[in-house]
Every structure is written in structure tokens, then in C-alpha cells.
Design a protein around this motif. Structure first.
Motif, short mmCIF file in Angstrom:
data_model
loop_
_atom_site.label_atom_id
_atom_site.label_comp_id
_atom_site.label_asym_id
_atom_site.label_seq_id
_atom_site.Cartn_x
_atom_site.Cartn_y
_atom_site.Cartn_z
N ILE A 13 57.86 69.02 -0.39
CA ILE A 13 57.05 70.12 0.13
C ILE A 13 57.94 71.23 0.69
O ILE A 13 57.69 72.42 0.49
N PHE A 14 59.00 70.83 1.38
CA PHE A 14 59.96 71.80 1.93
C PHE A 14 60.56 72.66 0.82
O PHE A 14 60.66 73.88 0.94
N THR A 15 60.94 72.01 -0.29
CA THR A 15 61.55 72.74 -1.41
C THR A 15 60.57 73.74 -1.99
O THR A 15 60.94 74.89 -2.28
N VAL A 16 59.33 73.33 -2.18
CA VAL A 16 58.31 74.24 -2.72
C VAL A 16 58.13 75.44 -1.79
O VAL A 16 58.01 76.58 -2.24
N CYS A 17 58.14 75.20 -0.49
CA CYS A 17 57.99 76.30 0.47
C CYS A 17 59.18 77.26 0.39
O CYS A 17 59.00 78.49 0.42
N VAL A 18 60.39 76.71 0.28
CA VAL A 18 61.58 77.55 0.17
C VAL A 18 61.51 78.41 -1.08
O VAL A 18 61.77 79.62 -1.06
N LEU A 19 61.15 77.79 -2.21
CA LEU A 19 61.03 78.53 -3.46
C LEU A 19 59.99 79.64 -3.36
O LEU A 19 60.19 80.74 -3.87
N THR A 20 58.89 79.33 -2.71
CA THR A 20 57.82 80.33 -2.57
C THR A 20 58.29 81.51 -1.75
O THR A 20 58.03 82.67 -2.10
#
Length: 457
Positions: A13-20
């Protein structure tokens, strides 16, 4: 085991947030470049009282390229002219910047080839060429610049790498920015000149296009943080020397200078008009060493300047956010690589459906097909603005850079961590040159004055 699975899911979830966050950031930059009013640069300022400048050119075994850059600086020639480096010495044309206000300081940094002889020949013919020969102390660009600044007479230092081809007008375009007393450094635009050489140089041209034409210009438009890139730019000598000169323990002296100036209240300006032409790496091995060095140096700056950036009273909230995102940009490939491993572990533990894992992997790959950390839509926009629409056909090929950059940037990140923990010294590795010693300046690059800013294929 439940705790491990929870941690893995949180990381995903952290990675998805960073990418977003980064996707939104770059998308806003793209929209700004396409539809917003572009911020005016300083090139239209007319000032008869020009500042004294010193042009520094660090050189280590640069016999292949030394003559071309000196000839162009001497004669004020433009790269579209068929410049013969052996004839132009006899044609001292009035340069764009008055010679009595300019000194050219090529810095021979431990060269073992013909570089020293070439520089001494030029110095014997032109009084304002003042070479510095270094064979003691620490080798590398930061150390060379520090030594040059000690004897430079100019109040503004303008830096070019030895393989660069500066066109007529660029010196004045850079120097005029310092009429603003708040400007500490200015960065011009870098354009590869050997684009047609092979597949790699074409991909690197796309990277440079997106990174400068859209990303840097948009950050300048939005009054965020343009980055001084270490070449094709200038800085105030007294400001840098008052802070102890360049840190020779950091490989990315340009990024370090950017944040040192910002946290101390100085502005960094981007000049999209001030184009200079470089020789892009022509082999994957040379490119690997380059990107690894960039990652290592940039992350060294991250470790040293994140907290001073956030604490600085001179920066707005938006500048601090953009600066933090800029500092973390060389950690993104590693974050994404770990996310892929994370997805695989969750899948084999039965905690992720195969399609969800594939979608996540594709999302990671598609987002990260960038070079100078500009997504595909930013690179496509830059190619459109440059009038080079045919280059957009190469966008799908940027996936190769994703895997290539991820590996070598990740190595650079871990090297930076070891540097931080052990305090070990770093060794400067020069990017190899590919130009022939007797090659002429490429004739396909257009003059900047009154013509379009980029060349088409």
C-alpha cells in the motif's frame, strides 16, 4: 506469520501511495507546461555593465574533445556552423561576451594524455585562457572546481563539461540571471548531440527532453525547485566559497549545491533557452557507471539535506514538499523493486491473487519507464513541444530503461548508505568520451538565435 503478512501488505500500500504522489506531481508538471503561462526568464534584460565571469572546464584525459569546446568559447561560434577545430584558431571572431570580462579556465585534472599540451598551446595564443594543471591532492570535479575558484577572477563561475558544445549567446544568457541579487545559481538545458548514433543515445535523448523541456521548466514556472545540474550553468563564487566550496566527499556536487543554496535563502533558476549540446554515452557499460554514480551522489545529498530542507525558514511549504520529492527520486527504483518482491512473496503465501500481482507489476513497470525521472507522458509532451513527433514512436522502448536503471540505481543507493555509515572517501569516475579527436562539430544542430529550440530528426 500474520505479522509478516501484515507488514508486506502495508508495504504494498505504501508503494502504491508513493507512485500515486509522484504520478500526480509529474502530471501537474505536464499540464503546466502544456496549458499554463510560461514564466519569463532573464534573457531580455539589457545591461551594458557586464559582470566578470570565469568559465571553468574540468578535464581529465580530454584530448578527444578539448579543442572543440575551447574553439567554440573563443570564437562564439554556433554548432550549426561547420567548425574545423584546426582552422578556427586563426579566426578570432568577436565572441558574444567581451573578452576583457571573461577568463576561460580549463582545469587539467591529473590527465595523462595530450590534454596538458593542448591547453598550453591555447594559453600561449590567447591571454584570457588560463589553464590550471593539477597533479596533487584529490582528483575529481568538486576538487578541481575548488582549486579553480581560489584563483578565479570572475565573480560568476560558469561551468561546462569538456565534451559540451556551447552555442553562441549561451554565456550571456547564463550570466544575465545574476542581475537578480537573489539568484545563487542558474541552470541551462542539456541536449544530446549524438542522438543518431544508436538505440541507447536515442533513448537518452528522450530522457533529457522530458527532464528539461517539461520537468525543469514546469518547476521553474510553478516557483518550486529547479535543479542546478553541474554543467551548462553558473553560480556566485563568493557564496559557494563562503560555505567552504564543494564537498569532495559527495559525488553529486551539483545537487548538493542546489540544496545548500536553497536552505540558505538563495534562488536556483532554470533557463530553458540556454541550450548546450552534450555527448551522450554510447555504450550501456558507460551509461551504467554514470547512472550508478548519479544515484550514489544524489542519495548522499538526501541523507545530508532532508532535515535542513524541512527546517529552512527561507522555503515555502510547496518548495519543501517538492524538494523532498526531488531528494527521494533516486530511491524510487529500489522501492519499486522491493514492491515486486513483496508481491511475489504475498502470492506464494496465498495472500494475493495472480491477476492482482500481474496488474501491480505492470503498474510498476509502466510508471517507471522513465529516464531522468520523467514518466512516459512527460517525455511524449516534451517531444511534441520540441517538434520531434517521430521520437514518440520510441516511447514503448523505454521499458528497457526501467530494468536497466532500477538495477544500477539500486546499487548506487546501497553504496551511498555504506558511504554514510563508514565515512569512506569516494573516487570520481569520469564518463568515457566517444568523439574522435579530429571530428568536426556536428552540423545538424540548429543555431539558437531566432530559430526553433530543438532539432528534428
Amino acid at each position: 506469520m500474520e505479522v509478516v503478512i501484515l507488514i508486506l501488505k502495508i508495504y504494498f500500500i505504501f508503494t502504491v501511495c508513493v507512485l500515486t504522489i509522484y504520478s500526480i506531481r509529474h502530471f501537474l508538471f505536464t499540464l503546466n507546461r502544456l496549458f499554463s503561462e510560461q514564466r519569463i526568464y532573464y534573457q531580455d534584460i539589457v545591461d551594458s555593465d557586464l559582470r566578470k565571469i570565469t568559465i571553468m572546464i574540468p578535464m581529465h584525459n580530454e584530448e578527444k574533445v578539448a579543442k572543440q569546446i575551447l574553439d567554440l568559447l573563443i570564437a562564439g561560434a554556433s554548432p550549426h556552423e561547420d567548425v574545423d577545430p584546426h582552422k578556427i584558431l586563426d579566426l578570432l571572431v568577436a565572441a558574444d561576451y567581451p573578452h576583457d570580462k571573461m577568463e576561460i579556465m580549463p582545469i587539467n585534472d591529473f590527465s595523462s594524455d595530450e590534454t596538458r599540451r593542448i591547453l598550453d598551446e591555447y594559453a600561449a595564443k590567447y591571454s584570457y585562457i588560463k589553464p590550471v594543471h593539477r597533479y596533487e591532492g584529490k582528483r575529481g570535479k568538486p576538487a578541481a572546481l575548488n582549486e579553480g575558484m581560489k584563483i578565479a577572477t570572475g565573480e560568476i563561475i560558469i561551468v561546462f563539461d569538456a565534451d559540451y558544445l556551447p552555442p553562441k549567446g549561451i554565456i550571456k544568457d547564463i550570466a544575465v540571471s545574476f542581475n537578480d541579487p537573489e539568484v545563487g545559481a542558474v541552470m541551462g538545458r542539456v541536449v544530446p548531440v549524438n542522438t543518431r548514433t544508436n538505440f541507447l543515445t536515442r533513448l537518452l535523448d528522450l530522457e533529457r527532453t522530458g527532464g528539461y523541456q517539461v520537468d525543469q521548466q514546469a518547476r521553474y514556472n510553478m516557483k518550486l525547485i529547479p535543479q542546478y545540474g553541474g554543467t551548462v550553468g553558473g553560480f556566485r563564487k563568493d557564496v559557494v566559497m563562503s560555505h567552504g566550496g564543494f564537498n569532495t566527499r559527495i559525488l553529486a556536487e551539483d545537487t548538493e549545491l542546489t540544496f545548500r543554496l536553497l536552505v540558505n535563502g538563495w534562488k536556483v533558476i532554470y533557463a530553458n533557452r540556454a541550450e548546450c549540446y552534450e555527448e551522450a554515452p554510447e555504450s550501456w557499460e558507460v551509461r551504467a557507471r554514470q547512472i550508478r554514480r548519479w544515484s550514489r551522489g544524489h542519495n548522499q545529498v538526501l541523507f545530508g539535506y532532508l532535515w535542513p530542507l524541512l527546517r529552512s525558514s527561507y522555503l515555502s511549504v510547496n518548495e519543501k514538499i517538492d524538494g523532498a520529492l526531488l531528494l527521494f527520486v533516486y530511491t524510487i527504483p529500489l522501492i519499486l523493486l522491493l514492491a515486486i518482491c513483496d508481491c511475489l512473496v504475498l502470492f506464494f503465501l496465498g495472500e494475493m491473487q495472480i491477476m492482482a500481482g500481474i496488474i501491480a507489476f505492470v503498474f510498476v513497470g509502466v510508471y517507471n519507464t522513465f529516464g531522468n525521472f520523467a514518466p512516459f507522458y512527460q517525455i511524449g509532451t516534451a517531444a511534441l513541444l520540441d517538434g520531434a513527433k517521430d521520437r514518440i514512436l520510441l516511447l514503448p522502448m523505454l521499458i528497457f530503461n526501467y530494468f536497466f536503471n532500477t538495477y544500477f540505481i539500486s546499487i548506487g543507493f546501497f553504496e551511498a548508505i555504506v558511504d554514510r555509515l563508514t565515512g569512506r572517501s569516494v573516487e570520481w569516475i569520469k564518463t568515457a568520451r566517444f568523439r574522435s579527436k579530429n571530428s568536426e562539430t556536428p552540423a545538424h544542430v540548429k543555431d539558437l538565435h531566432g530559430h526553433e529550440s530543438r532539432r528534428g530528426d
